[in-house]
Design a protein around this motif. Structure first.
Motif, PDB file in Angstrom:
ATOM      1  N   TYR A   1      13.814  11.689  -4.133  1.00 44.05           N
ATOM      2  CA  TYR A   1      14.406  10.600  -3.347  1.00 44.05           C
ATOM      3  C   TYR A   1      15.414   9.877  -4.224  1.00 44.05           C
ATOM      4  N   ASP A   2      16.624   9.783  -3.752  1.00 44.35           N
ATOM      5  CA  ASP A   2      17.669   9.050  -4.475  1.00 44.35           C
ATOM      6  C   ASP A   2      17.766   9.518  -5.928  1.00 44.35           C
ATOM      7  N   GLY A   3      17.737  10.813  -6.130  1.00 40.84           N
ATOM      8  CA  GLY A   3      17.904  11.358  -7.474  1.00 40.84           C
ATOM      9  C   GLY A   3      16.675  11.257  -8.356  1.00 40.84           C
ATOM     10  N   ARG A   4      15.582  10.716  -7.818  1.00 39.22           N
ATOM     11  CA  ARG A   4      14.377  10.545  -8.630  1.00 39.22           C
ATOM     12  C   ARG A   4      13.295  11.471  -8.080  1.00 39.22           C
ATOM     13  N   ALA A   5      12.679  12.250  -8.954  1.00 37.44           N
ATOM     14  CA  ALA A   5      11.617  13.145  -8.513  1.00 37.44           C
ATOM     15  C   ALA A   5      10.349  12.323  -8.308  1.00 37.44           C
ATOM     16  N   VAL A   6      10.083  12.032  -7.053  1.00 40.51           N
ATOM     17  CA  VAL A   6       8.930  11.219  -6.689  1.00 40.51           C
ATOM     18  C   VAL A   6       7.652  12.057  -6.777  1.00 40.51           C
ATOM     19  N   VAL A   7       7.818  13.344  -6.449  1.00 39.77           N
ATOM     20  CA  VAL A   7       6.765  14.328  -6.696  1.00 39.77           C
ATOM     21  C   VAL A   7       7.430  15.392  -7.550  1.00 39.77           C
TER      22      VAL A   7
ATOM     23  N   PRO B   1      -2.044   5.549  -9.286  1.00 36.72           N
ATOM     24  CA  PRO B   1      -1.590   4.185  -9.012  1.00 36.72           C
ATOM     25  C   PRO B   1      -0.618   4.125  -7.836  1.00 36.72           C
ATOM     26  N   ASN B   2      -0.342   2.943  -7.369  1.00 35.24           N
ATOM     27  CA  ASN B   2       0.607   2.760  -6.265  1.00 35.24           C
ATOM     28  C   ASN B   2       1.956   3.371  -6.630  1.00 35.24           C
ATOM     29  N   GLY B   3       2.526   4.091  -5.680  1.00 32.39           N
ATOM     30  CA  GLY B   3       3.848   4.666  -5.905  1.00 32.39           C
ATOM     31  C   GLY B   3       3.831   5.912  -6.757  1.00 32.39           C
ATOM     32  N   SER B   4       2.653   6.481  -6.993  1.00 35.93           N
ATOM     33  CA  SER B   4       2.601   7.659  -7.866  1.00 35.93           C
ATOM     34  C   SER B   4       2.997   8.932  -7.121  1.00 35.93           C
TER      35      SER B   4
ATOM     36  N   LYS C   1       1.282  10.068  -4.026  1.00 37.09           N
ATOM     37  CA  LYS C   1       0.181  10.686  -3.274  1.00 37.09           C
ATOM     38  C   LYS C   1       0.589  10.922  -1.818  1.00 37.09           C
ATOM     39  N   THR C   2       1.075   9.866  -1.178  1.00 33.54           N
ATOM     40  CA  THR C   2       1.459  10.000   0.224  1.00 33.54           C
ATOM     41  C   THR C   2       2.544  11.060   0.379  1.00 33.54           C
ATOM     42  N   THR C   3       3.529  11.028  -0.508  1.00 31.99           N
ATOM     43  CA  THR C   3       4.615  12.007  -0.428  1.00 31.99           C
ATOM     44  C   THR C   3       4.069  13.427  -0.579  1.00 31.99           C
TER      45      THR C   3
ATOM     46  N   THR D   1      -2.692   9.176   8.594  1.00 31.56           N
ATOM     47  CA  THR D   1      -1.658   8.473   7.837  1.00 31.56           C
ATOM     48  C   THR D   1      -2.229   7.237   7.157  1.00 31.56           C
ATOM     49  N   GLN D   2      -1.537   6.824   6.093  1.00 32.82           N
ATOM     50  CA  GLN D   2      -1.980   5.644   5.348  1.00 32.82           C
ATOM     51  C   GLN D   2      -1.893   4.395   6.223  1.00 32.82           C
ATOM     52  N   ARG D   3      -0.765   4.298   6.920  1.00 34.60           N
ATOM     53  CA  ARG D   3      -0.564   3.168   7.805  1.00 34.60           C
ATOM     54  C   ARG D   3      -1.040   3.580   9.198  1.00 34.60           C
TER      55      ARG D   3
ATOM     56  N   ASP E   1      -5.125  10.024   4.080  1.00 36.60           N
ATOM     57  CA  ASP E   1      -4.403   9.152   3.163  1.00 36.60           C
ATOM     58  C   ASP E   1      -5.039   7.762   3.194  1.00 36.60           C
ATOM     59  N   GLU E   2      -5.805   7.475   2.189  1.00 36.90           N
ATOM     60  CA  GLU E   2      -6.546   6.213   2.075  1.00 36.90           C
ATOM     61  C   GLU E   2      -7.276   5.863   3.368  1.00 36.90           C
ATOM     62  N   PRO E   3      -8.169   6.747   3.782  1.00 40.20           N
ATOM     63  CA  PRO E   3      -8.820   6.544   5.079  1.00 40.20           C
ATOM     64  C   PRO E   3      -9.773   5.355   5.090  1.00 40.20           C
TER      65      PRO E   3
ATOM     66  N   THR F   1      -7.474   8.026  -2.415  1.00 40.22           N
ATOM     67  CA  THR F   1      -8.255   6.792  -2.428  1.00 40.22           C
ATOM     68  C   THR F   1      -7.961   6.003  -3.698  1.00 40.22           C
ATOM     69  N   HIS F   2      -8.242   4.730  -3.634  1.00 42.64           N
ATOM     70  CA  HIS F   2      -8.163   3.904  -4.841  1.00 42.64           C
ATOM     71  C   HIS F   2      -9.562   3.495  -5.301  1.00 42.64           C
ATOM     72  N   TYR F   3     -10.591   3.959  -4.575  1.00 43.22           N
ATOM     73  CA  TYR F   3     -11.965   3.556  -4.913  1.00 43.22           C
ATOM     74  C   TYR F   3     -12.610   4.569  -5.853  1.00 43.22           C
TER      75      TYR F   3
HETATM   76  N1  LIG Z   1      11.509   7.654   2.349  1.00 40.00           N
HETATM   77  C1  LIG Z   1      11.600   7.298   1.058  1.00 40.00           C
HETATM   78  N2  LIG Z   1      12.795   7.040   0.499  1.00 40.00           N
HETATM   79  C2  LIG Z   1      12.906   6.690  -0.798  1.00 40.00           C
HETATM   80  N3  LIG Z   1      11.864   6.565  -1.634  1.00 40.00           N
HETATM   81  C3  LIG Z   1      10.640   6.811  -1.147  1.00 40.00           C
HETATM   82  C4  LIG Z   1      10.437   7.178   0.221  1.00 40.00           C
HETATM   83  N4  LIG Z   1       9.120   7.356   0.417  1.00 40.00           N
HETATM   84  C5  LIG Z   1       8.514   7.105  -0.760  1.00 40.00           C
HETATM   85  N5  LIG Z   1       9.423   6.775  -1.708  1.00 40.00           N
HETATM   86  C6  LIG Z   1       9.136   6.468  -3.104  1.00 40.00           C
HETATM   87  O1  LIG Z   1       8.348   7.496  -3.608  1.00 40.00           O
HETATM   88  C7  LIG Z   1       7.386   6.990  -4.517  1.00 40.00           C
HETATM   89  C8  LIG Z   1       6.020   7.514  -4.167  1.00 40.00           C
HETATM   90  O2  LIG Z   1       5.629   6.968  -2.944  1.00 40.00           O
HETATM   91  P1  LIG Z   1       4.248   7.337  -2.263  1.00 40.00           P
HETATM   92  O3  LIG Z   1       4.193   6.609  -0.986  1.00 40.00           O
HETATM   93  O4  LIG Z   1       4.096   8.794  -2.229  1.00 40.00           O
HETATM   94  O5  LIG Z   1       3.195   6.705  -3.275  1.00 40.00           O
HETATM   95  P2  LIG Z   1       1.625   6.606  -3.143  1.00 40.00           P
HETATM   96  O6  LIG Z   1       1.053   7.292  -4.305  1.00 40.00           O
HETATM   97  O7  LIG Z   1       1.185   7.047  -1.826  1.00 40.00           O
HETATM   98  O8  LIG Z   1       1.404   5.026  -3.302  1.00 40.00           O
HETATM   99  P3  LIG Z   1       0.284   4.094  -2.643  1.00 40.00           P
HETATM  100  O9  LIG Z   1      -0.956   4.248  -3.454  1.00 40.00           O
HETATM  101  O10 LIG Z   1       0.856   2.740  -2.811  1.00 40.00           O
HETATM  102  O11 LIG Z   1       0.128   4.502  -1.257  1.00 40.00           O
HETATM  103  C9  LIG Z   1       7.494   5.478  -4.472  1.00 40.00           C
HETATM  104  O12 LIG Z   1       8.188   5.061  -5.600  1.00 40.00           O
HETATM  105  C10 LIG Z   1       8.301   5.218  -3.239  1.00 40.00           C
HETATM  106  O13 LIG Z   1       9.109   4.098  -3.421  1.00 40.00           O
END
Ligand SMILES: Nc1ncnc2c1ncn2[C@@H]1O[C@H](COP(=O)(O)OP(=O)(O)OP(=O)(O)O)[C@@H](O)[C@H]1O
Ligand SMILES: [Mg+2]
Lengths: 315, 385
Positions: A23-29, A47-50, A52-54, A92-94, A167-169, A199-201
C-alpha cells in the motif's frame, strides 16, 4: 478439485508462500508464508497495524496479492477466488452485516447468498443455536457489540465452511460467551474444519494449536505456544521492592533487561541472556525490600520482546 | 460437508439476484426519508415548473416599428395593448433593429406599421400591418395573434366619426409572419412535462443506485458481500430492480399530475411509453452503478451524479430547443440518454407518436443500455483493492 494442498504428508487448508501486499509503496504484508494444516486452529497475533487483517483478506480473495502464491483448500488464490469463497467463512473485524436488516433477515440473506436450500429453516436453526430466536425481528444495528460479534460468527458459519477466517471475533465479547465461542471452535475443528483466528488475547492464543506472530508485515515467530516461548530464549524474573517505581527507572537503563512490565505488587523483567540478567539483578539487592524470583516466561513477555526487537530492525 | 458443497450452485443464479433485490427492498422500506423524497421530488418539480405550463400568457414584450405616425397608427397600437396580450417595451428606429430584438429574444413580437397606414385608411383602402412572432413557443403566440386580428374591428371606432364615418365596417387586415427559424421543432410549453420526466428519472435513477452501492462500501458491508460467492451481474440486478419500480412510480406521478393540474394532454400510448421507460430507467441505473465503481463514499457518488445531471438538464433539449444549441452542445447532448428519452416522451405524450416514429430515438437508448450495462458489470470490482 483436489482435497487440499499436500506437503510432506500434511494436508494444508491454507498454503501460502511469499504473500505480499503493498500500500502506497509500503509492504504492509511482506513475503509472508502461512501454512495451516486441515482441522487445526491457528492463532494469528501481532500488534495493531502489523498486517493481520490484510493477510486474511489476501487469503480469502478480497485482495489481490502483489507478490506470492498460495492456495486455500487446494484452490489457487489468484485463479479460483470464486470457488474458494463458497467454502470459506470470513468474519470481518468490523461488524459488516446489514444494520437495517433484522437478525433473521441477515441470516436468511447470507444463506441465500451461498445458494443454500431451505434458507428460512436454516436461518431459524441458526437463530435458535444463537439463542436469539425471540429477538429475531430486531434490527441487527441495535444489538450490543458482543451480540453483533456472535451474530457475525453465526452468519459466517451458516454454510458449513471448510475453512474459517476470523478477524478478532471475540473483541468485546464477555468471558462466558468467549468460552462458549472457543468450545464451539474446537468442536468444529474436531469435525475437520480449519480455523485461522486473529486475536489480541493471550489466553485465546493458548487455546490454539499453533500461533503465528506477525509484526510490521513480517512473521516473527510461529509454532505452539511452548515452542514460541522456548525459541525466544527469554528468562524472566518477578521482582519485589518497597519502591517499585524507583526500581523500574533503574532497570529501564539496564542493557541486560529487554522487557519490563508492572504487575501490581511486582515487576516482571525478561532478558535474552539469562546469566547477564541474573548478574544485573544482583546489583539491586541492596534496595529496601528487594526480592527476586525466577518465573516462567509468558507469551506476552515474548511478544513484547519481539515488538521491541522488530522495531529496532525497522528503525 | 461435501454434500453441502454440492448444493451450492455454480454460475449466475436468479435466486441470488432475487435475494439481493429483496434485501434492497427491505432496506428501502425502512429508509423513510428516501421514500418521501421519491414521491416529493416529482410533485415539487411539477409544481415549480407549473407556472411555465400556464398556457395563456399575457403582456408579452412587443416592439413597435412605427413608420407612420397618424392617429390611426396610435389607435391601432392602443388597441393591441388593450387586448392585454401585448406590452410595448421597445420602439426601434429601423427594421434591422427590430429584427435584432426579435432574434435576441428581447421581444416576442415585432409590430410593423407601414408608411401610409393612416393615408390608406382614409382613402378607404384596406390597411395593412405586419406582426412577426418568435415561434419558440407556438402555443404562447396563438392567443395574441387571434386577438390582434380583432383589433381592426374595434380600435378605430372612435376615429371613424364625423366625416370618416363612411369607413365604419371596413375591415382592415393584418398580415402575420411567424418566424419558425427560431424553433424548427415546434417547441411548446407542454414540452416541459415530458422533459421533466426525463430529468427526474435521470436524477433519482443515477443518484439512488450510485448511493445504494457506495453505502455498502461506506458501511463496510461490501467486504461481507464480496466475501460471499456473489456474481457481479447478480449484484447489479438486485441493486437495480427496486429502482425500476421507483422510476415507474415517479413517471406515473408526473403524467397524472400533469394532466390533473395543468391539463397536459396524453395523446399517445402509455403502453408504448412504459416500454421505453424501462429501457431509459435501466440506462440511468446502470450509469449510476457505473459511477459508483469509482466513488468511495456517498458524497462522491452524489457529486458524480450531478456531473451527469447538469448536462442532462442543460443540453438534452429539456430547457432549450436541441437544434437551436451550438454544435458542440448538440454533440455532448447526443451522448446523454435523456436527450433521446425526452424526444420520445414528447413524441408519444404530445403528438401520439407510434413505435415507428420513435424508433430513430429508441435504438440509441437501447444501445446505451447495453453498452453501459456491459461496462458497469466489467468495472464492478470483486476485490477490495
Ligand atoms: N486500504 C488501505 N490503504 C492503505 N493502507 C492500508 C489499507 N489497509 C490497511 N492499510 C495499512 O496496512 C497496515 C496493516 O493493516 P491491517 O489492518 O492489516 O493491520 P492489523 O494487523 O489487522 O491491525 P489491527 O490489530 O489493528 O486490526 C496498516 O499500517 C494500515 O494502515
Ligand atoms: Mg485487523
Amino acid at each position: 478439485m483436489s482435497d487440499g494442498g499436500a506437503n510432506n504428508g500434511v494436508s494444508y487448508a491454507i498454503d501460502a508462500r511469499g504473500l505480499t501486499k503493498i500500500y502506497d509503496g509500503r509492504a504492509v504484508v511482506d513475503h509472508v508464508d502461512i501454512q495451516v494444516p486441515r482441522g487445526k486452529i491457528y492463532g494469528f497475533l501481532g500488534p495493531n497495524g502489523s498486517g493481520k487483517t490484510t493477510s486474511i483478506r489476501l487469503l480469502c480473495g478480497l485482495l489481490t496479492p502483489d507478490d506470492g502464491t498460495g492456495s486455500c483448500l487446494g484452490m489457487d488464490l489468484r485463479t479460483h477466488a470464486a470457488q474458494i469463497k463458497r467454502r470459506v467463512g470470513y468474519m470481518t473485524q468490523r461488524f459488516s452485516l446489514w444494520d437495517d436488516l433484522s437478525i433473521r433477515e441477515n441470516l436468511q440473506f447470507v444463506t441465500e447468498m451461498y445458494g443454500l436450500d431451505r434458507p428460512r429453516e436454516r436461518a431459524q436453526d441458526a437463530l435458535k443455536a444463537l439463542g436469539l430466536a425471540e429477538r429475531a425481528e430486531q434490527l441487527a444495528g441495535q444489538l450490543s457489540g458482543g451480540w453483533k460479534q456472535r451474530l457475525s460468527l453465526a452468519a459466517c458459519t451458516i454454510h458449513n465452511p471448510d475453512l474459517l477466517l476470523l478477524d478478532e471475533p471475540t473483541a468485546g465479547v464477555d468471558p462466558k460467551a468467549r468460552r462458549e465461542f472457543w468450545d464451539e471452535i474446537h468442536r468444529l475443528a474436531a469435525s475437520g474444519l480449519t480455523v485461522l483466528v486473529s486475536t489480541h488475547y493471550m489466553d485465546e492464543a493458548e487455546r490454539c494449536h499453533e500461533i503465528i506472530y506477525m509484526a510490521y508485515g513480517k512473521i516473527v515467530a510461529r509454532g505452539s505456544v511452548d515452542d514460541v516461548i522456548g525459541h525466544a530464549g527469554l528468562s524472566t524474573w518477578a521482582l519485589y521492592a518497597r519502591d517499585l517505581n524507583a526500581l523500574r527507572r533503574e532497570l529501564e537503563k539496564d542493557p541486560a533487561v529487554s522487557t519490563l512490565a508492572s504487575f501490581g505488587e511486582s515487576l516482571h523483567v525478561s532478558g535474552t541472556d539469562a546469566k547477564a540478567l541474573e548478574a544485573a539483578l544482583k546489583g539491586y539487592e541492596t534496595q529496601p525490600g528487594f526480592a527476586a524470583e525466577r518465573i516462567a516466561t509468558s507469551l506476552e513477555d515474548v511478544f513484547i520482546h519481539y515488538m521491541a526487537g522488530v522495531k529496532d530492525n525497522f528503525a | 460437508m461435501t454434500q453441502e458443497g454440492k448444493k451450492i450452485r455454480e454460475g449466475f443464479s436468479l435466486r441470488r439476484a432475487y435475494a439481493l433485490m429483496k434485501k434492497e427492498f427491505i432496506q428501502l422500506k425502512r429508509d423513510k426519508m428516501t421514500l418521501r423524497m421519491i414521491v416529493m421530488i416529482p410533485i415539487i418539480q411539477i409544481l415549480l415548473f407549473g407556472y411555465a405550463l400556464n398556457n395563456d400568457p399575457k403582456h408579452l414584450p412587443t416592439a413597435v416599428l412605427a413608420q407612420d405616425h397618424s392617429v390611426f397608427a396610435r389607435s391601432f397600437v392602443a388597441g393591441l395593448v388593450n387586448t392585454d396580450y401585448f406590452a410595448v417595451t421597445r420602439e426601434p428606429k429601423s427594421a434591422a433593429a427590430a429584427q435584432r430584438l426579435l432574434r435576441e429574444g428581447q421581444v416576442q413580437f415585432v409590430v410593423t406599421i407601414p408608411e401610409n397606414f393612416g393615408r390608406d385608411i382614409v382613402r378607404g383602402q384596406k390597411p395593412q400591418a405586419l406582426i412577426e412572432a418568435d415561434a419558440t413557443d407556438p402555443t404562447a403566440i396563438s392567443g395574441p395573434i387571434a386577438a390582434a386580428q380583432g383589433v381592426f374591428s374595434t380600435a378605430f371606432a372612435r376615429d371613424f366619426t364625423g366625416p370618416l364615418a363612411y369607413l365604419k365596417g371596413r375591415q382592415g387586415s393584418l398580415s402575420v409572419e411567424v418566424h419558425r427559424m427560431y424553433n424548427p421543432e415546434g417547441f411548446t410549453r407542454y414540452n416541459i412535462l415530458p422533459g421533466l420526466m426525463g430529468i427526474i428519472l435521470t436524477m433519482t435513477g443515477i443518484m439512488m443506485t450510485a448511493m445504494a452501492i457506495t453505502r455498502e462500501r461506506e458501511r463496510g458491508t461490501m467486504e461481507n458481500l464480496l466475501s460471499m460467492p456473489v456474481r457481479p451481474l447478480e449484484v447489479m440486478i438486485g441493486k437495480i430492480m427496486p429502482y425500476v419500480l421507483i422510476g415507474y412510480i415517479q413517471a406515473a406521478i408526473i403524467v397524472f399530475l400533469g394532466e390533473a393540474l395543468f391539463g397536459v394532454p396524453v395523446i399517445g400510448s402509455l403502453v408504448l411509453l412504459s416500454a421505453v421507460l424501462v429501457v431509459f430507467i435501466a440506462c440511468n441505473l446502470a450509469l449510476g452503478y457505473l459511477l459508483s465503481a469509482s466513488a468511495q463514499n456517498q458524497t462522491q457518488a452524489i457529486q458524480m451524479s450531478i456531473m451527469v445531471l447538469m448536462p442532462s438538464i442543460l443540453l438534452s433539449g429539456f430547457l432549450f430547443p436541441f437544434r437551436g444549441m451550438p454544435h458542440w452542445a448538440q454533440d455532448i447532448g447526443s451522448f446523454l440518454p435523456a436527450t433521446y428519452f425526452i424526444r420520445i416522451s414528447r413524441g408519444i405524450l404530445l403528438k401520439g407518436d407510434g413505435f415507428m416514429d420513435i424508433w430513430q430515438n429508441f435504438w440509441p437508448l437501447l444501445a446505451f443500455m447495453v453498452v453501459i450495462t456491459v461496462i458497469a458489470t466489467k468495472r464492478y470490482r470483486q476485490t477490495l483493492d
